[in-house]
Design a protein around this motif. Structure first.
Motif, short mmCIF file in Angstrom:
data_model
loop_
_atom_site.label_atom_id
_atom_site.label_comp_id
_atom_site.label_asym_id
_atom_site.label_seq_id
_atom_site.Cartn_x
_atom_site.Cartn_y
_atom_site.Cartn_z
N PRO A 9 8.58 -0.22 1.58
CA PRO A 9 9.86 0.19 1.17
C PRO A 9 9.94 1.45 0.22
N GLY A 10 9.31 2.72 0.31
CA GLY A 10 9.02 3.78 -0.04
C GLY A 10 7.80 4.52 -0.07
N ASN A 11 7.53 5.49 -0.63
CA ASN A 11 6.19 6.18 -0.48
C ASN A 11 5.42 6.51 -1.75
N ILE A 12 5.46 5.80 -2.88
CA ILE A 12 5.02 6.13 -4.29
C ILE A 12 4.24 4.65 -4.52
N LEU A 13 3.07 5.19 -4.59
CA LEU A 13 1.92 4.05 -4.74
C LEU A 13 1.32 4.34 -6.28
N LEU A 14 0.97 2.99 -6.63
CA LEU A 14 0.29 2.88 -8.04
C LEU A 14 -1.08 2.79 -7.58
N ALA A 15 -2.12 3.73 -8.24
CA ALA A 15 -3.36 3.63 -8.24
C ALA A 15 -4.07 2.64 -8.61
N PRO A 16 -5.25 1.75 -7.76
CA PRO A 16 -5.85 0.93 -8.64
C PRO A 16 -6.86 1.37 -9.87
N MET A 17 -6.78 0.85 -11.13
CA MET A 17 -7.25 1.15 -12.03
C MET A 17 -8.12 0.25 -12.97
N SER A 18 -9.46 0.41 -13.13
CA SER A 18 -10.03 -0.73 -13.76
C SER A 18 -9.41 -0.89 -15.37
N ASN A 19 -9.34 -2.08 -15.80
CA ASN A 19 -8.76 -2.41 -17.17
C ASN A 19 -7.32 -1.56 -17.15
N CYS A 29 5.43 -1.57 -12.94
CA CYS A 29 5.64 -0.68 -12.05
C CYS A 29 6.53 -0.72 -10.81
N ARG A 30 6.28 -2.00 -10.26
CA ARG A 30 7.03 -2.21 -9.18
C ARG A 30 8.46 -2.30 -9.30
N LYS A 31 8.71 -3.02 -10.76
CA LYS A 31 10.35 -3.09 -11.14
C LYS A 31 10.81 -1.62 -11.23
N TYR A 32 10.09 -0.70 -11.48
CA TYR A 32 10.50 0.86 -11.77
C TYR A 32 10.35 1.69 -10.64
N GLY A 33 10.16 1.00 -9.37
CA GLY A 33 10.17 1.85 -8.14
C GLY A 33 8.82 2.00 -7.69
N ALA A 34 7.67 1.36 -8.02
CA ALA A 34 6.34 1.74 -7.34
C ALA A 34 6.55 0.78 -5.86
N SER A 35 6.19 1.47 -4.98
CA SER A 35 6.45 0.96 -3.41
C SER A 35 5.33 0.05 -3.13
N LEU A 36 4.18 0.30 -3.65
CA LEU A 36 2.86 -0.58 -3.34
C LEU A 36 2.08 -0.38 -4.59
N CYS A 217 1.95 14.79 3.19
CA CYS A 217 1.40 13.50 3.15
C CYS A 217 2.62 12.48 3.27
N ASP A 218 2.04 11.47 3.81
CA ASP A 218 3.07 10.18 4.10
C ASP A 218 3.65 9.60 2.64
N GLY A 219 2.72 9.74 1.76
CA GLY A 219 3.10 9.18 0.34
C GLY A 219 2.17 9.64 -0.80
N ILE A 220 2.48 9.14 -2.07
CA ILE A 220 1.87 9.98 -3.23
C ILE A 220 1.17 8.70 -4.01
N MET A 221 0.10 8.67 -4.67
CA MET A 221 -0.51 7.84 -5.50
C MET A 221 -0.63 8.32 -6.82
N ILE A 222 -0.06 7.54 -7.79
CA ILE A 222 0.14 7.94 -9.23
C ILE A 222 -1.02 7.01 -9.94
N GLY A 223 -2.05 7.74 -10.74
CA GLY A 223 -3.08 6.88 -11.62
C GLY A 223 -2.67 7.04 -12.94
N ARG A 224 -3.53 7.82 -13.67
CA ARG A 224 -3.60 8.11 -15.21
C ARG A 224 -2.31 8.37 -15.79
#
Length: 318
Positions: A9-19, A29-36, A217-224
């Motif tokens: 449901p959307g195309n804004i993703l949270l990147a996997p980040m150690s710790n 992050c999901r509460k605020y709109g991260a799609s995955l 692109c189909d989506g964006i991924m946000i990390g740091r």
């Protein structure tokens, strides 16, 4: 966005980040709109040896579905054993393979971005997982110095059966310095038929929109940029939907978020798994008097003192 048969449901993703991307943070992050959202990366070797701490990084709940779990390793045989175990325990919607992490703890063992110098092995790992898992397999890479070599790896990942690819526009050598080169991401999107997700230097509303428009692109991924700032997903999703910047009070929002984050850590009995002071300090980045507050957090004796320092930060900011 759609990855294999999974409708996201959307195309804004949270990147996997150690710790960083533990369950409470992912829930926010999901509460605020991260799609995955993606778990912290999980070592395939550690899963095989039944390392409980490592395996527990995949702990989830229904409120955050869909969930991606990222694994790393350098052996197709070990990777498939670990992935099958993760699939059995957590039933994630996506299993992602890390070919991008530049940290020496991974690259010294030939994992993460070190595998970018072994295209055939990348192909074998993706193929093994794609053919033996019922869960869609995706991959995350960094770019190489040469465009053609980067494109070769992207094509190998697609031909091996991956359902999507995320491209961080920096090289392994850059680590997190310099600028992400989205020319590579754009070119990969033009040549591949699977979904392509852009990663790197997406830090606010404008950079999110510009990256999507430029790379197509189909989506964006946000990390740091999301560290200590899960509300960023709300800001970006609002802007992409309306074209308007969301009005909010930065300081009070940050303090409310860290209070909720600590509450979720307690609720899920995960407080002992995090470095509380370090994570509290993330929530002060970019704030007025943030450096001073971080010093106070560093000498705080308990969570109450940490929150008191943050409350004072907001009072001074008003």
């Amino acid at each position: 966005m759609k990855i294999a048969d999974l409708k996201i449901p959307g195309n804004i993703l949270l990147a996997p980040m150690s710790n960083v991307t533990n369950l409470p943070f992912r829930l926010m992050c999901r509460k605020y709109g991260a799609s995955l959202t993606y778990s912290e990366m999980i070592s395939a070797d550690a899963v095989i040896y039944e390392n409980k701490k490592t395996i527990n990084r995949g702990i989830s709940c229904e409120d955050e579905r869909p969930l991606g779990i990222q694994i790393f390793g350098n052996s197709p045989e070990t990777m498939i054993k670990a992935a099958l175990r993760i699939e059995e325990i957590y039933k994630p919607e996506i299993i992602d393979i890390n070919f991008g992490c530049p940290a020496k703890t991974l690259t010294k063992d030939g994992c993460g971005s070190a595998l970018l110098s072994s295209p055939e092995l990348i192909h074998d790992i993706v193929k093994e997982l794609s053919e033996n898992l019922s869960t869609p397999v995706t991959a995350k890479i960094r770019i190489l110095q040469d465009m053609e070599n980067t494109l070769e790896i992207a094509h190998l990942i697609e031909s091996a059966g991956a359902s999507a690819i995320t491209v961080h526009g920096r090289t392994r050598q850059q680590q997190y310095s310099g600028k992400a080169n989205h020319d590579y991401v754009r070119k990969i999107k033009q040549e591949l038929s699977i979904p392509v997700i852009a990663n790197g230097d997406i830090v606010d509303e404008i950079s999110a929109q510009q990256t999507l428009e430029y790379t197509e692109c189909d989506g964006i991924m946000i990390g740091r940029a999301a560290m200590g700032n899960p509300f960023l997903f709300k800001r970006i999703s609002h802007y992409l939907e309306t074209g308007e910047l969301l009005e909010y009070k930065q300081c009070s929002q940050r303090v409310a978020d860290i209070r909720e984050y600590f509450s979720l850590l307690e609720e899920h009995e995960l407080m002992h798994t995090v470095h509380v002071k370090a994570q509290a300090q993330w929530f002060t980045r970019g704030m007025k008097n943030g450096r001073h507050v971080r010093k106070n957090i560093d000498v705080a004796k308990n969570i109450d003192e940490i929150l008191l320092s943050l409350d004072r930060m907001c009072k001074d900011a008003n």
